[in-house]
Motif scaffolding. Structure first.
Motif, PDB file in Angstrom:
ATOM      1  N   THR A 121       0.817  -1.210   0.000  1.00 33.43           N
ATOM      2  CA  THR A 121       0.000   0.000   0.000  1.00 33.43           C
ATOM      3  C   THR A 121       0.854   1.264   0.000  1.00 33.43           C
ATOM      4  N   GLY A 122       2.106   1.149   0.412  1.00 33.19           N
ATOM      5  CA  GLY A 122       2.986   2.321   0.421  1.00 33.19           C
ATOM      6  C   GLY A 122       3.677   2.579  -0.901  1.00 33.19           C
ATOM      7  N   ARG A 123       3.523   1.648  -1.852  1.00 36.28           N
ATOM      8  CA  ARG A 123       4.182   1.844  -3.145  1.00 36.28           C
ATOM      9  C   ARG A 123       3.438   2.915  -3.941  1.00 36.28           C
ATOM     10  N   PRO A 124       4.110   3.987  -4.333  1.00 39.74           N
ATOM     11  CA  PRO A 124       3.414   5.047  -5.076  1.00 39.74           C
ATOM     12  C   PRO A 124       3.053   4.593  -6.481  1.00 39.74           C
ATOM     13  N   GLY A 125       1.924   5.102  -6.974  1.00 38.78           N
ATOM     14  CA  GLY A 125       1.549   4.849  -8.351  1.00 38.78           C
ATOM     15  C   GLY A 125       2.254   5.814  -9.285  1.00 38.78           C
ATOM     16  N   ARG A 126       1.990   5.656 -10.549  1.00 31.48           N
ATOM     17  CA  ARG A 126       2.589   6.552 -11.541  1.00 31.48           C
ATOM     18  C   ARG A 126       1.801   7.855 -11.560  1.00 31.48           C
ATOM     19  N   PRO A 127       2.422   8.961 -11.169  1.00 30.19           N
ATOM     20  CA  PRO A 127       1.650  10.221 -11.065  1.00 30.19           C
ATOM     21  C   PRO A 127       1.112  10.668 -12.421  1.00 30.19           C
ATOM     22  N   LEU A 128      -0.106  11.108 -12.424  1.00 27.30           N
ATOM     23  CA  LEU A 128      -0.665  11.747 -13.604  1.00 27.30           C
ATOM     24  C   LEU A 128      -0.112  13.170 -13.694  1.00 27.30           C
ATOM     25  N   PRO A 129      -0.243  13.829 -14.836  1.00 27.45           N
ATOM     26  CA  PRO A 129       0.250  15.212 -14.934  1.00 27.45           C
ATOM     27  C   PRO A 129      -0.264  16.063 -13.779  1.00 27.45           C
ATOM     28  N   SER A 130       0.585  16.954 -13.299  1.00 28.62           N
ATOM     29  CA  SER A 130       0.259  17.731 -12.102  1.00 28.62           C
ATOM     30  C   SER A 130      -1.014  18.546 -12.261  1.00 28.62           C
ATOM     31  N   TRP A 131      -1.344  18.924 -13.514  1.00 30.40           N
ATOM     32  CA  TRP A 131      -2.542  19.736 -13.706  1.00 30.40           C
ATOM     33  C   TRP A 131      -3.815  18.946 -13.378  1.00 30.40           C
ATOM     34  N   VAL A 132      -3.752  17.612 -13.489  1.00 28.11           N
ATOM     35  CA  VAL A 132      -4.925  16.803 -13.153  1.00 28.11           C
ATOM     36  C   VAL A 132      -5.265  16.964 -11.672  1.00 28.11           C
ATOM     37  N   THR A 133      -4.258  16.832 -10.818  1.00 26.72           N
ATOM     38  CA  THR A 133      -4.481  17.018  -9.385  1.00 26.72           C
ATOM     39  C   THR A 133      -4.924  18.442  -9.079  1.00 26.72           C
ATOM     40  N   THR A 134      -4.295  19.415  -9.754  1.00 25.89           N
ATOM     41  CA  THR A 134      -4.656  20.815  -9.520  1.00 25.89           C
ATOM     42  C   THR A 134      -6.116  21.070  -9.854  1.00 25.89           C
ATOM     43  N   VAL A 135      -6.579  20.531 -10.983  1.00 28.11           N
ATOM     44  CA  VAL A 135      -7.962  20.735 -11.399  1.00 28.11           C
ATOM     45  C   VAL A 135      -8.919  20.031 -10.449  1.00 28.11           C
ATOM     46  N   VAL A 136      -8.633  18.769 -10.114  1.00 24.14           N
ATOM     47  CA  VAL A 136      -9.532  18.001  -9.254  1.00 24.14           C
ATOM     48  C   VAL A 136      -9.649  18.623  -7.866  1.00 24.14           C
ATOM     49  N   ASP A 137      -8.543  19.159  -7.350  1.00 24.66           N
ATOM     50  CA  ASP A 137      -8.552  19.713  -5.996  1.00 24.66           C
ATOM     51  C   ASP A 137      -8.967  21.179  -5.940  1.00 24.66           C
ATOM     52  N   ALA A 138      -9.174  21.798  -7.088  1.00 22.02           N
ATOM     53  CA  ALA A 138      -9.569  23.208  -7.098  1.00 22.02           C
ATOM     54  C   ALA A 138     -10.910  23.383  -6.385  1.00 22.02           C
ATOM     55  N   PRO A 139     -11.015  24.354  -5.477  1.00 22.07           N
ATOM     56  CA  PRO A 139     -12.290  24.569  -4.769  1.00 22.07           C
ATOM     57  C   PRO A 139     -13.468  24.764  -5.716  1.00 22.07           C
ATOM     58  N   ALA A 140     -13.236  25.446  -6.844  1.00 19.47           N
ATOM     59  CA  ALA A 140     -14.329  25.677  -7.795  1.00 19.47           C
ATOM     60  C   ALA A 140     -14.843  24.354  -8.358  1.00 19.47           C
ATOM     61  N   VAL A 141     -13.924  23.440  -8.654  1.00 16.39           N
ATOM     62  CA  VAL A 141     -14.321  22.139  -9.199  1.00 16.39           C
ATOM     63  C   VAL A 141     -15.039  21.328  -8.130  1.00 16.39           C
ATOM     64  N   ARG A 142     -14.516  21.340  -6.916  1.00 19.42           N
ATOM     65  CA  ARG A 142     -15.142  20.597  -5.822  1.00 19.42           C
ATOM     66  C   ARG A 142     -16.563  21.093  -5.562  1.00 19.42           C
ATOM     67  N   TRP A 143     -16.724  22.401  -5.508  1.00 19.96           N
ATOM     68  CA  TRP A 143     -18.047  22.949  -5.256  1.00 19.96           C
ATOM     69  C   TRP A 143     -18.983  22.729  -6.441  1.00 19.96           C
ATOM     70  N   THR A 144     -18.446  22.751  -7.654  1.00 17.67           N
ATOM     71  CA  THR A 144     -19.275  22.483  -8.828  1.00 17.67           C
ATOM     72  C   THR A 144     -19.832  21.057  -8.769  1.00 17.67           C
ATOM     73  N   ALA A 145     -18.973  20.098  -8.413  1.00 13.73           N
ATOM     74  CA  ALA A 145     -19.435  18.712  -8.295  1.00 13.73           C
ATOM     75  C   ALA A 145     -20.464  18.573  -7.182  1.00 13.73           C
ATOM     76  N   ALA A 146     -20.217  19.241  -6.048  1.00 12.79           N
ATOM     77  CA  ALA A 146     -21.131  19.147  -4.917  1.00 12.79           C
ATOM     78  C   ALA A 146     -22.492  19.761  -5.247  1.00 12.79           C
ATOM     79  N   VAL A 147     -22.473  20.932  -5.865  1.00 13.09           N
ATOM     80  CA  VAL A 147     -23.735  21.588  -6.219  1.00 13.09           C
ATOM     81  C   VAL A 147     -24.462  20.795  -7.295  1.00 13.09           C
ATOM     82  N   ALA A 148     -23.711  20.212  -8.236  1.00  9.90           N
ATOM     83  CA  ALA A 148     -24.339  19.388  -9.273  1.00  9.90           C
ATOM     84  C   ALA A 148     -25.052  18.189  -8.650  1.00  9.90           C
ATOM     85  N   GLY A 149     -24.420  17.575  -7.637  1.00 13.46           N
ATOM     86  CA  GLY A 149     -25.073  16.460  -6.948  1.00 13.46           C
ATOM     87  C   GLY A 149     -26.332  16.904  -6.224  1.00 13.46           C
ATOM     88  N   LEU A 150     -26.286  18.099  -5.632  1.00 14.97           N
ATOM     89  CA  LEU A 150     -27.457  18.611  -4.925  1.00 14.97           C
ATOM     90  C   LEU A 150     -28.583  18.943  -5.893  1.00 14.97           C
TER      91      LEU A 150
END
Length: 439
Positions: free
Chosen positions: A48-77
């Motif tokens: 479980t401690g073995r790291p996976g192959r990182p995706l491009p850094s922009w993928v993490t940046t986009v997924v973790d962006a507050p705007a994206v998180r809130w967009t997904a949350a509001v879409a679910g609501l």
């Protein structure tokens, strides 16, 4: 015109090989796999401690962006509000969108999406979003969630869901689904207000179900927080070991097995003969049957995990939880074997009804639109897929259990300590194939 069986189960006549051969072949495939891994797999390979192959850094940046998180949350609501609109103002009969969303998209679709991209319910849960929007949640510090509860609330919630589907008097009725969802929302929101998001992480049945399925996803987070892709078997043992973990998996596997069993004519005749015209007795017998199936899975797995030598009493008590992740591939395999046509065919109907919740021809849809029943019209292909899902899931479970045993058991007991688990998994395979096709 295609006749669609309940959940698309099919029968033994649909198999491209004789039914008995499928049962024996599945059991032998599992036994042969165990023999091979015992001889050739001497050291643990999953970490479980073995790291996976990182995706491009922009993928993490986009997924973790507050705007994206809130967009997904509001879409679910908003989607939840759309479904509520359909439930209240849509057709008050079998054409309503709510049952399809509840039983197909939320229950089976959640497994497929979580398996592909991770625990999405955590991001789109309407209850989580409402909790985050409430000022009270920010002003009042939540109480400490009792660690002894673990996943037990989620296990009871999952059992309540499968009870509604498999044992209640009228699982497809709108009032029954509406009542269940109302109780779910009230309890989950009340728990979140009392204990914060830890309650939703441990007690929300859909969130815990999504977390279980996501452990076989190739996507995960590296220790540095970056989204990566890697071997799902490295991620699988990361399932948190808490009180109730085995119960959650036992409910998931046992209920799916009971669903197949309850479709068999022998069981239906037994229930009808025992209950007669009494609906209450019918519900009671079904409820007991469902509980027995879940209990049998939990008990046999618990005993098999503890049936080893060379460990102290403390480690022996821990073994069922530490080995519980090996049930996840079996659960996933059986879910897809059992519900594949339900997801792909009834799922089409659910989406189409959701697009036109009031049945007024919105988006150019005509009332009573039909889905494409491709798999149901090719029963031999469907039957082959079902066998592959069941056997493949159990083989993956053997891999996971063997690798974990190499880490947990003393060297002199690494083989003998797995024999009981191997026998249980062969029994699960044989029983699973029999229940899928025996009716």
């Amino acid at each position: 015109m295609v006749t669609v069986l309940a959940h698309g189960l099919g029968g033994s006549n649909d198999l491209p090989i004789p039914y008995t051969y499928a049962l024996i072949g599945g059991a032998w495939a599992l036994t042969f796999t165990f023999a091979v891994v015992v001889l050739a797999w001497k050291t643990s390979r999953f970490d479980t401690g073995r790291p996976g192959r990182p995706l491009p850094s922009w993928v993490t940046t986009v997924v973790d962006a507050p705007a994206v998180r809130w967009t997904a949350a509001v879409a679910g609501l908003l989607l939840a509000a759309w479904v509520a609109l359909a439930a209240v103002f849509g057709p008050q009969n079998g054409d309503n969108a709510l049952p399809g969303v509840f039983y197909v998209l939320m229950w089976v679709g959640l497994v497929a999406v979580s398996l592909a991209v991770g625990p999405v319910w955590r991001a789109v849960s309407p209850v989580r979003t409402v909790y985050r929007l409430l000022p009270w949640s920010r002003r009042r510090p939540p109480a400490t969630y009792p660690e002894r509860l673990g996943y037990w609330p989620a296990a009871f919630g999952l059992f309540a869901f499968v009870w509604l589907e498999l044992a209640s008097p009228d699982p497809g009725s709108l009032p029954a689904v509406q009542t269940w969802l109302s109780v779910y929302v009230v309890l989950t929101l009340a728990g979140a207000l009392a204990f914060g998001t830890r309650w939703t992480a441990r007690a929300d049945p859909f969130e815990v179900y999504g977390v279980v399925a996501s452990r076989l996803s190739p996507l995960r987070r590296n220790p540095d927080g970056r989204i990566a892709i890697g071997n799902p078997f490295d991620h699988l043992p990361s399932l948190p070991v808490r009180p109730g973990t085995v119960a959650v998996l036992a409910v998931l596997l046992g209920s799916t097995a009971f669903d197949s069993f309850s479709a068999m004519p022998q069981w239906r005749n037994y229930v009808d003969g025992l209950a007669g015209p009494s609906l209450a007795i019918t519900v009671l017998v079904r409820s007991v049957g469902l509980l027995v199936f879940a209990s049998v899975v939990a008990t046999t797995f618990w005993l098999a995990a503890r049936a080893t030598g060379g460990v102290d009493a403390r480690r022996r008590r821990e073994l069922p939880g530490l080995m519980a992740h090996s049930l996840i591939p079996i659960v996933i395999g059986y879910v897809f074997a059992h519900y594949l046509t339900y997801l792909l065919e009834r799922g089409q109907v659910a989406v189409l009804r959701l697009l036109d919740p009031l049945d007024r021809g919105w988006f150019g849809l005509t009332p009573g639109v039909q889905a494409d029943y491709f798999l149901s019209s090719h029963p031999s292909v469907l039957a082959t897929l079902k066998v592959c899902f069941v056997v493949g899931g159990h083989i993956a479970g053997v891999f996971a259990a063997h690798d974990r045993a190499l880490r947990l058991l003393p060297r002199g007991h690494q083989v003998t300590g797995q024999l009981a688990m191997m026998l249980v998994m062969v029994g699960y395979t044989f029983t699973g194939l029999y229940l899928l096709f025996g009716g």
